[in-house]
Design an enzyme around this catalytic site. Sequence first.
Site, PDB file in Angstrom:
ATOM      1  N   CYS A  59      54.959  97.639  17.364  1.00 13.12           N
ATOM      2  CA  CYS A  59      55.873  98.692  16.899  1.00 13.12           C
ATOM      3  C   CYS A  59      55.503 100.066  17.447  1.00 13.12           C
ATOM      4  O   CYS A  59      56.364 100.808  17.916  1.00 13.12           O
ATOM      5  CB  CYS A  59      55.963  98.707  15.371  1.00 13.12           C
ATOM      6  N   HIS A  71      53.910 100.196   9.935  1.00  5.19           N
ATOM      7  CA  HIS A  71      55.060  99.945  10.803  1.00  5.19           C
ATOM      8  C   HIS A  71      55.803 101.246  11.083  1.00  5.19           C
ATOM      9  O   HIS A  71      55.877 102.117  10.214  1.00  5.19           O
ATOM     10  CB  HIS A  71      56.010  98.935  10.144  1.00  5.19           C
ATOM     11  N   HIS A 107      63.394  98.780  16.516  1.00  4.77           N
ATOM     12  CA  HIS A 107      61.953  98.555  16.352  1.00  4.77           C
ATOM     13  C   HIS A 107      61.597  97.163  16.845  1.00  4.77           C
ATOM     14  O   HIS A 107      62.453  96.408  17.287  1.00  4.77           O
ATOM     15  CB  HIS A 107      61.554  98.718  14.885  1.00  4.77           C
TER      16      HIS A 107
END
Length: 130
Positions: free
Chosen positions: A32, A90, A102
Site C-alpha cells: 500500500c 494501511h 489502493h
Amino acid sequence: MLKNRIITTGLRYLGTPYVYNAPAFRTDMFDCSSFIQYIFGVNGISLPRNSRQQFEVGIPISFTLIQKGDLLFFTTKTRKNRKGLSKIGHVAIYIGNNQMLHTSRPTNKVMISEITSYWKTAFVGAKRLL
C-alpha cells in the site's frame, strides 16, 4: 491538475500484484505505501516509504472534508489495539465518489474500492498533500 495526474498514474497500475513489504520504486509489485510513494513520486512529490511515516506528512483533514487526492489512513486487524502511529497499517488515495485507489490483501492487487462501513470503522485519519 496535479491530483488528477497522480490518480491517473495510479489507475495505470490497476491489477498490479500486492506484495507485502514490496521494494520502493518497483512497478511490477506494490504494497500500500510503496504504491502511494510511487504515484506521488513520479509526479514530483517525495513521500516517506511506509504508511506510518506518510501519516506524518501533510495537513490533517476530517473524513467529512476529504477530496480527490487526499491520503486515507486505516488500521488493520493486527494493529487496531495499538496506540498512536503504530495503529496505522494501511494507506489509500481518495479518488472521489466514495471510492479509493489502493492495494492490499485479500485481493492482492491494485484496485478501486468503495469506502464501505468496514473502511469507515478502520479509518484513522486523512491528510492533504496537494
